[in-house]
Design a protein around this motif. Sequence first.
Motif: not given
Lengths: 277, 315, 309, 508, 233
Positions: D64, D266, D495
Motif C-alpha cells: 500500500g 483513496t 487501492k
Amino acid sequence: MNRKKKPDLQLAAAAVLLGSILVLSLLAPWLAPWDPNATDMQVRLQGPSPDHPLGTDALGRDLLSRALWGGRASILLALGATLLSMSLGGLAGLAAGWFGGPVDWCLTVLSNIFQGLPGTCLMVAIAGTLGPGVRNLLLALVLTSWAGFSRVVRTETLRIREEAYMEGLRSLGAGPLRLILGHALPQLAAGLAVLFATRAGRCVLSIASLSYLGLGISPPTPDWSVMIRDARLNYRSAPHLILVPGLCIFLLLLGLNLLGDALRERLDVRTGEAREW
Amino acid sequence: MTMGRYLLHKLLSLLPVLLGITLAAFTLGVLSPGDPAELALSQGGYEPTAEQVAELERQLGLDAPYPVQYLRWVGRALSGDLGTSYRSRRPVAEELLRRLPVTLELAAWSITLACALGLFLGCAAVIGRGRWPDLLIQALTGLQLSFPAFWLGLLLILLFAETLGWLPTSGTGGAGHMLLPAVTLSSATAATAARLLRSTLLGELGKPYCTAAAARGITPARLVVRNALPNAAVPVAALLGNSLGGMLGGSVIVESIFALPGIGSYALEAIGGRDYPALQGYVLLTGLIYVGVTLLVDVVSMLLDPRVRLGGKHL
Amino acid sequence: MVRGLELRDLSVTFSLPGGDVPAVEGVRAFFPSGEITGLIGESGCGKSVLGLAILGLLPPYAQVEGEIILDGEELSPGESRRRLGTGLGLIPQDPAESLNPARTVAAHLREALLPLRLPRSAVPERSESLLRDFGFEDPRPVLRAYPHQLSGGMQQRVLCAIGTACSPRWVLADEPTKGLDRTLRGQVRETLLSLPKRGVEGMLVITHDLALAQGLCKHIGVMYAGQLLELGPGVLEEPCHPFTRAFLAALPENGFRPMAGAAPRPGDRSEGCVFAPRCPRAAERCRRERPGISSPFPGRMVRCFLYEG
Amino acid sequence: GNAPGSSTPAPENSSPVPQEPADTVDPNAEIVLAGYRNLAPGEKDGYYCSKILYVWEPLVTQDGSAAPVPCLAESWEMSEDGTRWTFHLRRGVKFHDGGDFNADAVIANFDRMKLGVKSSSFYPLDIDAHYPNLTAYEKVDENTVRLTFSQPAPTQLYNMVNFGSAIYSPACFDEAGDFKGICAGTGPFCIAENKLDEYVLLERFEEYWGEPAKAKTIRVRVIPDADTRFSALKSGEILGVIDLNAIPAALAVELTGDERFALTTTKSTMIRFLTLSGTQAPFNDLRMRQAVSLALRRSEITDGLYYGFGTPTTNILNYATPFYKDIPVEEDLAKAKALAGEVLGDRRVTVTYLYNGAEAAQKGEAELIASWLGEIGIDCRLTPLEYAVMREQLKTGDYGIARMQQGLSNSEPSTIFRRFMLTGGDHNKNYSLGYRSDEVDALMERASSALDMEVRRECYDRIQEISAQELPVVPLFNDVTLMAYSTRLTGYEAKLYGIELPLVAWAQ
Amino acid sequence: MRDEVILEGRDITKTFRGRLGGHPRKALEGANLRLCRGEYLGLMGPSGCGKTTLARILLRLLEPDSGQVFFRGEEVTRLRGRRLLPFRRRVQLISQRPETFFDPRLRLGKSLLEPLDIFGLPRDRERIRAGLERVKLPAEILERYPHQVSGGEIQRLSLCRALLPEPEVLILDEPTSMLDISAQAQVLSILRELRGACGLTCLFITHHRETADFLCDRVQSLEAPGIPPGSVL
Ligand SMILES: Nc1ncnc2c1ncn2[C@@H]1O[C@H](COP(=O)(O)OP(=O)(O)OP(=O)(O)O)[C@@H](O)[C@H]1O
Ligand SMILES: Nc1ncnc2c1ncn2[C@@H]1O[C@H](COP(=O)(O)OP(=O)(O)OP(=O)(O)O)[C@@H](O)[C@H]1O
Ligand SMILES: [Mg+2]
Ligand SMILES: [Mg+2]
C-alpha cells in the motif's frame, strides 16, 4: 376547403417558428442578458431565477444567453452549405439534364460517385481528418450533398425538357437561353424551394450530429448540440441542461420540416424523395 | 435476357462509384495531416530517426507519385490489406471485420424496424386517410423527423434503461440490447418511409387499377395492402436501401451512446487517435457495403416488378 | 314495379381548393333492366362521375345528393359499396391500366370471387370456368400470367370476367373501347353483348364511340354540362333536344358541323337551361328558367321547353 | 489446449443483466464490472491484459505504501557490489494451463523480453527500461534465478514492480514472443473468454497458490462512455466500475444519496497539471506562467467540477508520497493581470489549449480555465485530443497549453523531478517545457549522491519550492481515485493500483 | 404556283437507339415527302409507322440519320441556332396533345406573346385580337391558365399562336385525335376556313379517313417503316 387550410396553417407555423428562431439568434448579441462564455462557479447548475431565466450550466454560464447564441453558427452554416450545394448541384444537374450526351454522362458519373458514398460516414471522415472548424465542415457538407441536388435537378430538367410545350417553344424558334431561363428554371424553382427546406433541415441535423461528436463547431462557440453533449454529466440533476438546447434544435428542425411539407403541398411538386434517406 | 443485361449495366455503372470510393478513401489518407511514416513509427513514445522514417517511407511506397501510390494502395486493399492501425498496431482490416458484425446487426435491426414501422404507419395513414389516424401519424412522423438521434438516444436511455429498467443500456448480447439503439437509429428513417409510402400509396390509389379493384367490393384495408402496396413498395424499398448509408453513418453516434463496439465507434476512436489508416479503412468498408446494398436493392426492386422479372413475354 | 336503376335528382359536387365544382347536377333518369343503356356526351360533361356515383366509388371529398334506387331499394354510398361485386359490377375503361401490374390474373379473380365466399378449393375451378366463358380456350396459362403478358383484347376480356365474376345484377362499362383498334373494338362489343346471357340484368355503357353505342344500346342518354338532357330509345336516329342535334351534326358523316360557342366551364352555371347560351333556338325563357322533364313521345325524356306540354 | 478457458466453457446463461437480488445470493453468480477500455487488449499487447485483472503475477509487487514486496519471488538478495541479484522463486505454483512455474519459466520470459520491445497499451514491455545494464540472467537451480548487471543496481527492485516482471506460461507465446491465444499466468483469475471491445470473462483459478479469489466469475465489460457506464451501473447491468476514470465525480455524487451504491476512494498517485509550451511565446516567459498559475481558481475546479474529489496544489509532487511538502496555493488575479500585462502590454494572445476529449470533465475544466485566462489576455482555442496524439503534438512544442496528468507509481520523488525539471529530463524535452534551472540540476546531483535521508529531504523540499515558483508545469490538483459499486458486492476497495479483484464477492 | 415545292423531305431515315437494354427501333427508312405551295396534304398510316417522327424531322426538331430537308429549295438539314430562325418562323407545328403545348405556369396571354418576342415582332394587341378572332375565341380567355380551358379551346389557341408569326407551312400532327366530337368539328371547320382565307400550306397527319377526306387535297400514306421511294403522287 379542408385541404386548402392545412398547408396554410403549416406554412404559418413554419414561418413563425423559423422566423422567431432566426430573429432571436441573429439578435443574440443584443438580446442575450449575459456573455454566453462568462463563467461563474458560484451560481453553477442553478434552476431558473430572475437573474438567469433559464438557469445556469455546470460552469455557471447563463443558459438563456447560450441558447440564444447557440444556433447562430449552425444555422448560418447550414444555410450557407445548403445554398452552396444547391447552386453547385443545381448547375450540374441543369447542365447534365439539358445538354445530355457526354456532358450528362460525365456529370452523372461524378454525381453517382458522390451519391454512392455513404454521406454521413464520409462527413465524419472528412471532419475527422481535416479537423473540426467551419471551413472543413462546409467542405464536408457540400461534398456530401451537392450530388443529391444535382440528381433531382437533372431528373426534373430531363422531364421538363421533354415536355411537349418545350418542343412547341422550340418549334416556335426559342433558343436554349430562353428555354432554360424563361421556362425551365421557373419550373424548377418550386421543386428547389421544397428541396432547400428539406436539405437545410438535414444539414442542420448533420452539423448537430458532428458537433455532438466533437467534430463540428468547436468550443468556445456556443452551440446547441455541444451544449447537450456537455450536459451529459449533469443532466440528471439539472434536466434543463439538455431540455433547453434539445428543444431549440427540435424546434428548428420542426420549423424546417413544416416549411418543406407546406411548400410541397402548396407547390405540388414531387422531388426525387425516393433516392434520399 | 433483359435482366442479365440490366444487371450487367448496373454492375458497369458501379465501376465509377467504386473508383470514387477508393479515391475518396485514398485522398483522405493524403489529406491527413502529418507524415504517415513518422506517425506510424512514433506512436508509443519513440522518436524515430530520419533514416528510419525514410526507410519506412520507402517500404510503404510513400516516395512514389500519388497515382502510383493510389494503384498500390488499391492493389493492397483488394488483397485485403488496409494497412496497420497506428494505435493498436493490428491490421485495420482485421479490426474492422471484428467489429463489423455488431454494426451489421444494428443496421439489420434498424432496417427491420424502419421497414415494419414505415409499412404499418404508411398503410394505417392511408387507410384512415383524412381522419384521426392519418393526422396522428402525420404528427408522429413529423416529430420523429425533428428529433436529433443523439437527443432521442439520451432520453430513451434515461427513460427505459435507467428509470424503468426495462431494457439494457449498452453493449451487445441479444435482441434486448439492440432495441433501444435500433429505435434511435431508425426513428427518422421509419418516419421518412412512412411518409413516402403514404404519398406513393395515395398515388397508386388514384390509378385506374385501384378503382377497378375497389369496384370488386373489397375492404379498404385489402385495397391498400394487397393491391396498392406491392406497387407502392418499390420506391420505399429503394429508400430503405439508401437509408442504409445513413444508418452506417448514424451508427457513429448511436454506437458511441450505447457503447456498441461496431465500426462506427471504431471510426470515432480512430478520429480521436488520429489513426488515419483506420479511418481510410472505415470509409472504404462502409462505401463498399453501401454500394453492395444499393445493388441488392436495385435487383430486388427489379424482381418485385413482374414486368421486369418476366420480361415482355406474351402469352 | 318495373325493374331498373332509377336516379332521383342526383347531384355530385367536388369540394376543391379553388371552390366547389358541380360535376353532375340534378340528374333524373330511369334505366330499365334487361336493356343496355348508352351514355354519350362531350368530354368532361360528367358521365364517369355519374357512373362512379352509382357505384359509390367517388373520392371522399365528393358530395353526393339525391337518391339512387335499384329495383325499388335505395342505395346509399355505403350500401352501393357493400353491393359491389354481387349487385353492381364495373368494367373499367383502359384495360392496360386497370389491372394490377404486380398481381397475376388468378389473384385478381380470387379477389373478385371473395364476395361469393366460396370454399378455398372451389376458387381455381370457378376462375377457370369464368375465363372459359369469356372465350379463353385454355385458361390455365392465363391465370398464371401477369397483366403485361396479355394483349389488349385479352386484358379487356379478363376485366369483363372480373367485373362479372359474382354475376352482378347491374354492370357499368366506362368507355370499354377507348384506345382500342377496330378489331379489338369488335371483340369488346361481342363480349358486352354476351353479358345479359350471364345473368346481368342491366348495363350502362359510357362511350364516345357513337358507332358502338348505336350497335349496342337500345336506350341512349345524352349528357351536357353535368345534366342529362335526353334519354330514351332511338335518340341517335331521332334526336329531339337541340343539343343532341347539334352534337350529332358534328359527326364526320354529318359533315363536321361544329356547335357554336363554348361549353360552360364547370362552376359557372347560369340560371336557365345549361345549353341556352349555345342553343340556336333559345328563347328568353330558356335563359331564366331551368326546363323540367318533358316527354315528346312515350319512352323519350327531354329537358327542353320546346317539348313542354 | 493450453488455454484454461477452453476446458471450462463460459456459462450458458451469459446474460449480463443480473436478476433482482433474491434473499439468498448465489455466491457463484457472475459479477459484472465495467471499465472504459479493453483491460485485456489481447495477443498483440505485450502483457495481454492489465495487472488489475489478476491474471498474471509479477516476481515483485508493491504494498500500500508502494514498497516492493514478494509475489512470485519469495525472497531475494543483492550482492555486495550491487551488480548481482538472486531471486528465490515460490514453489508449488501452477500456470493456468497446468504448467509449472519454475526457473525455466522465468528464463523463458526473460528470453521473450530480450526479443525486443513489445508495445502495450499499459507500459511498453522493454527489457532495457525494466532492467537497465542487464548483462546476463541465468537459472541457478530449479527455483532460483540470478540477474547480473554491468553497473551496480541497488534500486532494481523498484524497476521490477508489477509490469516490470510479469511472468507467463512459456507455452502461451511463440518464438516471436507473441501470444498464441489467451495468455496463461499464475494469478487467482484466468481468462475464460476475451471479446475485444465487449468484455473479458474471468474465472477463478482453482489451483491458485495463495488465497483463492472469492468470486467464481467476473465479467469486465468495456463501456467507453462515462455517462453510459453510469447508466449501466444505475440500472443494475453492472455492479461496479474499475480502472482509471472509473466514474466522473459529477456522476459519483449522484449516487451518494442512493443506498444501493457506494463509493470507494483513496489518494491517487496522479497529479493533474497544465503544461505550457516553454519553447515559444508567450509561455517561454516565466511571468506568463506565473500569471497563469495566479489566475487559476483551483478550488473552484476541485469543489465545483470535481465535487471535492481533489486537492488544489501548486506543487509538482504528488501528495501520496511521504516527501510531499505542503506549499500554500497562491491565487491572485490582480497580480496575474499585472504580470501578464508586463509581458503582453495591451495585446491579447491566442493559444491552443489541448485536452483529453475522452474524459468528460476535462472539457468543462478547459472552458472554465479559458474563461479565467481570458481575463489576463489569453484567448484559448480548445482542442480535444487523445493523450497519445497530444504527446505527439507536445513534442513539437507547437501548442500553448495542454492539460496533462502524471502518475508516480513508485513514490520516489526524484522520478518526477528528473523527468520534468532536469535540463535533460524526458518530459521536459518531450513536452517542450523548455525548463532550465542550474539550481535544480545541482540539487538533484546532491540528492542522488546523498545517503542521508535528511539531506535528501532537504533537497526535495527545496526543489518543490522551486517548482511552485518557477512552474515548469502549472499544477492544478492532486487527484483522488474514485470508484463506485453496488452494495450487493463486498470487498470492493480502491487501492493504489485498481481494486483487489480477488476480494470482490457477493454480499450475503 | 401549284407545283412550287415548298417543303421537301428526301430519303429520310431515322433509327431510335434505345437506352442500354432496349433494342434500336427503326422509325423511318428512306421516307420521301413533297409539299407544294398552297396544298393541303394528308398523311395517313398505321399507328407507329413514323408519322410524328417524320413531322419532327421536317420541322428540324429531330436530326435524321440520313436524308435531307429542303425548304423553298434551300437545304435546312444542317442549319442551327440563329440561322434556323427564318425557317422556324415560316414553318409551324400543331401538336396532338394541345393541353401540354403551353407552359402550365404561364397565363395563356403570356404564352401567346412568346412567338412575337422570339421573332422580334411588336407586341401588338391588335394582332393578337385578330388572331383570336380567326380561331373564334374571346379575348377573355387570355387571362386563364392552360388547365382552365377545354381541349377544343386550347387546340384553337395553339393554332392561333402558330399563326401569329405568319407562317407559310403548318404541320398538324393529329390535331383532333384527342378531342371529342364537337371540339373536333370546331377545329376542323376553322382549319377549313383558314384554307380559304390565307395561302397556307398544310401537312395534316391523321388516323381518320373521314377527317382527311374532309380537309385535304390529296392523301399520302406512310407505311412502316417508311414510304417506299418514289411513292410520292
Ligand atoms: N376526382 C375529381 N376531382 C375533381 N373534379 C373531378 C374529379 N373527377 C371528375 N371531375 C370533374 O368533373 C367533371 C366531369 O368529369 P367526368 O370524368 O365525369 O367527365 P366525362 O364525361 O367522363 O369525360 P370524358 O369523356 O373525358 O371521360 C369534369 O369537369 C372534371 O374536371
Ligand atoms: N423518342 C423516341 N425514342 C425511341 N423510339 C421512338 C421515339 N419516338 C418514336 N419512337 C418509335 O418510332 C416509331 C415511330 O413513332 P411515331 O411516333 O413517329 O409514330 P406515329 O406514326 O406518329 O404513331 P401514332 O399514330 O401512334 O402517333 C414507333 O415505333 C415509336 O415507338
Ligand atoms: Mg370519363
Ligand atoms: Mg404520332
